[in-house]
Design a protein around this motif. Structure first.
Motif, PDB file in Angstrom:
ATOM      1  N   PHE A   1      39.111 -27.442  14.310  1.00 34.98           N
ATOM      2  CA  PHE A   1      38.182 -27.367  15.434  1.00 34.98           C
ATOM      3  C   PHE A   1      38.868 -26.764  16.653  1.00 34.98           C
ATOM      4  N   ASP A   2      38.223 -25.796  17.288  1.00 31.26           N
ATOM      5  CA  ASP A   2      38.785 -25.100  18.446  1.00 31.26           C
ATOM      6  C   ASP A   2      38.068 -25.579  19.710  1.00 31.26           C
ATOM      7  N   TRP A   3      38.650 -26.569  20.387  1.00 32.64           N
ATOM      8  CA  TRP A   3      38.012 -27.069  21.599  1.00 32.64           C
ATOM      9  C   TRP A   3      37.912 -25.990  22.662  1.00 32.64           C
ATOM     10  N   ARG A   4      38.926 -25.167  22.820  1.00 26.56           N
ATOM     11  CA  ARG A   4      38.882 -24.147  23.880  1.00 26.56           C
ATOM     12  C   ARG A   4      37.726 -23.174  23.653  1.00 26.56           C
ATOM     13  N   ALA A   5      37.418 -22.849  22.414  1.00 31.61           N
ATOM     14  CA  ALA A   5      36.259 -21.993  22.140  1.00 31.61           C
ATOM     15  C   ALA A   5      34.973 -22.729  22.482  1.00 31.61           C
ATOM     16  N   ALA A   6      34.895 -24.008  22.130  1.00 33.22           N
ATOM     17  CA  ALA A   6      33.717 -24.797  22.476  1.00 33.22           C
ATOM     18  C   ALA A   6      33.579 -24.918  23.983  1.00 33.22           C
TER      19      ALA A   6
ATOM     20  N   LEU B   1      31.453 -32.196  16.634  1.00 35.00           N
ATOM     21  CA  LEU B   1      32.757 -32.476  17.218  1.00 35.00           C
ATOM     22  C   LEU B   1      32.824 -32.091  18.690  1.00 35.00           C
ATOM     23  N   THR B   2      32.020 -31.147  19.122  1.00 33.72           N
ATOM     24  CA  THR B   2      31.950 -30.854  20.553  1.00 33.72           C
ATOM     25  C   THR B   2      31.438 -32.076  21.303  1.00 33.72           C
ATOM     26  N   ILE B   3      30.397 -32.713  20.775  1.00 32.99           N
ATOM     27  CA  ILE B   3      29.836 -33.903  21.415  1.00 32.99           C
ATOM     28  C   ILE B   3      30.836 -35.052  21.379  1.00 32.99           C
ATOM     29  N   VAL B   4      31.469 -35.276  20.223  1.00 33.81           N
ATOM     30  CA  VAL B   4      32.444 -36.367  20.115  1.00 33.81           C
ATOM     31  C   VAL B   4      33.627 -36.121  21.048  1.00 33.81           C
ATOM     32  N   THR B   5      34.096 -34.890  21.115  1.00 36.45           N
ATOM     33  CA  THR B   5      35.233 -34.574  21.974  1.00 36.45           C
ATOM     34  C   THR B   5      34.895 -34.787  23.444  1.00 36.45           C
ATOM     35  N   LEU B   6      33.657 -34.483  23.839  1.00 37.26           N
ATOM     36  CA  LEU B   6      33.252 -34.738  25.226  1.00 37.26           C
ATOM     37  C   LEU B   6      33.352 -36.217  25.551  1.00 37.26           C
ATOM     38  N   TYR B   7      32.899 -37.075  24.637  1.00 41.80           N
ATOM     39  CA  TYR B   7      33.048 -38.512  24.866  1.00 41.80           C
ATOM     40  C   TYR B   7      34.534 -38.877  25.002  1.00 41.80           C
TER      41      TYR B   7
ATOM     42  N   ALA C   1      34.596 -22.829  26.239  1.00 46.20           N
ATOM     43  CA  ALA C   1      34.119 -21.550  26.782  1.00 46.20           C
ATOM     44  C   ALA C   1      32.623 -21.382  26.571  1.00 46.20           C
ATOM     45  N   ARG C   2      32.121 -21.815  25.409  1.00 43.67           N
ATOM     46  CA  ARG C   2      30.672 -21.723  25.164  1.00 43.67           C
ATOM     47  C   ARG C   2      29.897 -22.599  26.153  1.00 43.67           C
ATOM     48  N   LEU C   3      30.411 -23.781  26.417  1.00 47.37           N
ATOM     49  CA  LEU C   3      29.735 -24.666  27.364  1.00 47.37           C
ATOM     50  C   LEU C   3      29.779 -24.101  28.774  1.00 47.37           C
ATOM     51  N   ASN C   4      30.908 -23.519  29.142  1.00 45.25           N
ATOM     52  CA  ASN C   4      31.055 -22.984  30.488  1.00 45.25           C
ATOM     53  C   ASN C   4      30.256 -21.703  30.708  1.00 45.25           C
ATOM     54  N   ALA C   5      29.673 -21.149  29.643  1.00 47.58           N
ATOM     55  CA  ALA C   5      28.789 -19.997  29.814  1.00 47.58           C
ATOM     56  C   ALA C   5      27.472 -20.401  30.483  1.00 47.58           C
ATOM     57  N   TYR C   6      27.175 -21.708  30.496  1.00 51.04           N
ATOM     58  CA  TYR C   6      25.978 -22.220  31.164  1.00 51.04           C
ATOM     59  C   TYR C   6      26.349 -22.661  32.582  1.00 51.04           C
ATOM     60  N   PRO C   7      25.573 -22.279  33.582  1.00 46.61           N
ATOM     61  CA  PRO C   7      25.880 -22.673  34.964  1.00 46.61           C
ATOM     62  C   PRO C   7      25.819 -24.190  35.138  1.00 46.61           C
ATOM     63  N   GLN C   8      26.921 -24.767  35.534  1.00 41.17           N
ATOM     64  CA  GLN C   8      27.017 -26.220  35.693  1.00 41.17           C
ATOM     65  C   GLN C   8      27.364 -26.581  37.130  1.00 41.17           C
ATOM     66  N   HIS C   9      26.957 -27.793  37.514  1.00 46.49           N
ATOM     67  CA  HIS C   9      27.166 -28.239  38.884  1.00 46.49           C
ATOM     68  C   HIS C   9      27.384 -29.747  38.897  1.00 46.49           C
ATOM     69  N   ARG C  10      27.879 -30.235  40.037  1.00 52.32           N
ATOM     70  CA  ARG C  10      27.930 -31.674  40.288  1.00 52.32           C
ATOM     71  C   ARG C  10      27.434 -31.939  41.705  1.00 52.32           C
ATOM     72  N   VAL C  11      26.775 -33.068  41.866  1.00 55.09           N
ATOM     73  CA  VAL C  11      26.256 -33.471  43.161  1.00 55.09           C
ATOM     74  C   VAL C  11      26.427 -34.976  43.287  1.00 55.09           C
ATOM     75  N   THR C  12      26.565 -35.461  44.503  1.00 57.14           N
ATOM     76  CA  THR C  12      26.689 -36.901  44.726  1.00 57.14           C
ATOM     77  C   THR C  12      25.324 -37.488  45.052  1.00 57.14           C
ATOM     78  N   ILE C  13      24.881 -38.432  44.233  1.00 58.09           N
ATOM     79  CA  ILE C  13      23.620 -39.151  44.444  1.00 58.09           C
ATOM     80  C   ILE C  13      23.923 -40.642  44.358  1.00 58.09           C
TER      81      ILE C  13
ATOM     82  N   GLU D   1      45.597 -29.583  29.003  1.00 61.13           N
ATOM     83  CA  GLU D   1      46.231 -29.431  27.695  1.00 61.13           C
ATOM     84  C   GLU D   1      46.900 -30.721  27.243  1.00 61.13           C
ATOM     85  N   ALA D   2      47.406 -31.500  28.202  1.00 57.54           N
ATOM     86  CA  ALA D   2      48.059 -32.765  27.839  1.00 57.54           C
ATOM     87  C   ALA D   2      47.071 -33.728  27.177  1.00 57.54           C
ATOM     88  N   VAL D   3      45.808 -33.684  27.605  1.00 63.26           N
ATOM     89  CA  VAL D   3      44.784 -34.534  26.994  1.00 63.26           C
ATOM     90  C   VAL D   3      44.535 -34.105  25.547  1.00 63.26           C
ATOM     91  N   LEU D   4      44.502 -32.797  25.327  1.00 63.45           N
ATOM     92  CA  LEU D   4      44.290 -32.288  23.970  1.00 63.45           C
ATOM     93  C   LEU D   4      45.511 -32.559  23.085  1.00 63.45           C
TER      94      LEU D   4
END
Length: 382
Positions: A56-61, A288-294, A63-75, A12-15
């Motif tokens: 613009f509601d970042w928290r709603a955006a 704005l979802t894309i810009v906010t991610l950057y 939540a929409r993104l987190n509806a997709y299964p996401q992962h991280r791996v070290t390569i 929240e501090a970032v927002l």
């Protein structure tokens, strides 16, 4: 190689900091007498920043993104972020090739989400449910939640990272690859480097050959190359500065969200098939979802590395795997002749010029593009 679940959780501090910066934005005045005549129109930017700040509601955006299964791996010692979405397939239906979808600049994995929906669950969009694919969507190294590589960010290096994701991490023996812009160039490299594992490639920006020396240029090829060079005189300033002074530019864009939005929106308006109004191609919340991610990942500077490191690229071998192209409708693609792609690819099986859909075609024309992907990759047996 194991990978871990990932969820986007912006503090929240970032927002709060973002909102404060947006509230204190200092705007410029227009340089010419017409909107958009010298870049992003200040009146448009003022309205966009106001909406970003209060509408613009970042928290709603999020939540929409987190509806997709996401992962991280070290390569290669660096974290790579990716989506892995399984197909919704009828019982007994044969498995299709897994597909790798790669975005470009100035984009993110968000661009591919409309394709993900239509490829993993085609029945929801009126298509044959048996034509469902498992889909993998990475954030390219240096973008979003993927860390920048240790060495030069070349097309071949990016291809090696994504191939390791698909094979060593996810265990696929064969897969198909799609991309546009940088993601498209990487897709071409995947086909060139790994023909035994990459079943086919699909791109919206056809590739150039490593060299034009094999035979004289045709009239159509020469006309295109001349037109492309002329267009670059008016559009190439962004890449020139990102390739020579990226840290200077990044210092400004990492400190000003309005400046960041202007830098990205300039390309979205110029490169989409929007008929003079960006909203015709990309809605404001998606933009704005894309810009906010950057902004929240602080990766605008690392997204420039591919431009700074361009001189480290080596000539790409010929692409011998089956190839398909749905050619983008944008200024830099106008009049692109198939014979240029035929210099780079030995097995073009599909060539389409739909006359609509620009640089960010997965966002602009997802139904059209998903249909072309299903048709092409469906013809390639696992």
């Amino acid at each position: 190689m194991s990978y871990s679940p990932f969820s986007i959780e912006v503090p929240e501090a970032v927002l709060d900091d973002l909102r404060a910066r947006l509230a204190g934005t200092r705007f410029t005045t227009r340089s010419g007498d017409r909107p958009w005549c010298a870049g992003v129109d200040p009146d448009y930017l003022r309205e966009l920043v106001a909406y970003w700040h209060t509408g613009f509601d970042w928290r709603a955006a999020e939540a929409r993104l987190n509806a997709y299964p996401q992962h991280r791996v070290t390569i290669g010692g660096r974290k790579l972020h990716f989506l892995l979405v399984r197909a919704v397939r009828p019982a007994g239906a044969p498995a299709r090739l897994p597909l790798l979808l790669s975005h470009g600049w100035p984009s993110s994995f968000v661009e591919m989400l409309p394709l993900v929906d239509r490829l993993t669950d085609p029945a929801r969009f009126g298509a044959d449910p048996a034509d469902a694919f498992d889909v993998v969507v990475p954030s390219l190294p240096g973008f979003g939640f993927s860390e920048v590589p240790a060495g030069p960010v070349t097309r071949a290096a990016l291809a090696r990272t994504l191939h390791e994701l698909m094979t060593d991490v996810l265990g696929h023996q064969r897969y198909g690859a799609f991309g546009g812009d940088v993601g498209g160039v990487v897709t071409g490299w995947l086909g060139a480097l790994y023909p035994d594992r990459v079943a086919g490639i699909h791109m919206i920006h056809p590739p150039f050959p490593a060299s034009f020396d094999a035979r004289p240029l045709s009239a159509a090829e020469q006309a295109y190359l001349d037109a492309d060079a002329a267009y670059d005189e008016t559009d190439g300033g962004y890449s020139a500065i990102m390739g020579t002074r990226p840290d200077t530019l990044a210092a400004a864009l990492a400190d000003s969200p309005a400046g960041l939005a202007a830098w990205l929106v300039d390309k979205y308006r110029d490169w989409t098939d929007n008929r003079g109004d960006l909203a015709n191609s990309v809605d404001r919340d998606t933009l704005l979802t894309i810009v906010t991610l950057y902004w929240v990942t602080g990766t605008i500077g690392s997204s420039f590395r591919q431009y700074l490191d361009f001189e480290h690229n080596t000539p790409r071998p010929d692409i011998t795997v089956p190839a398909a192209f749905t050619v983008s409708t944008e200024p830099s693609m106008a009049g692109f002749p198939r014979e240029i792609a035929e210099r780079a690819c030995t097995d073009i099986r599909h060539w389409s010029e739909p006359g609509r859909g620009g640089h960010f075609m997965p966002l602009e024309e997802p139904d059209l593009l998903a249909g072309e992907l299903r048709q092409f990759f469906g013809s390639l047996r696992p």
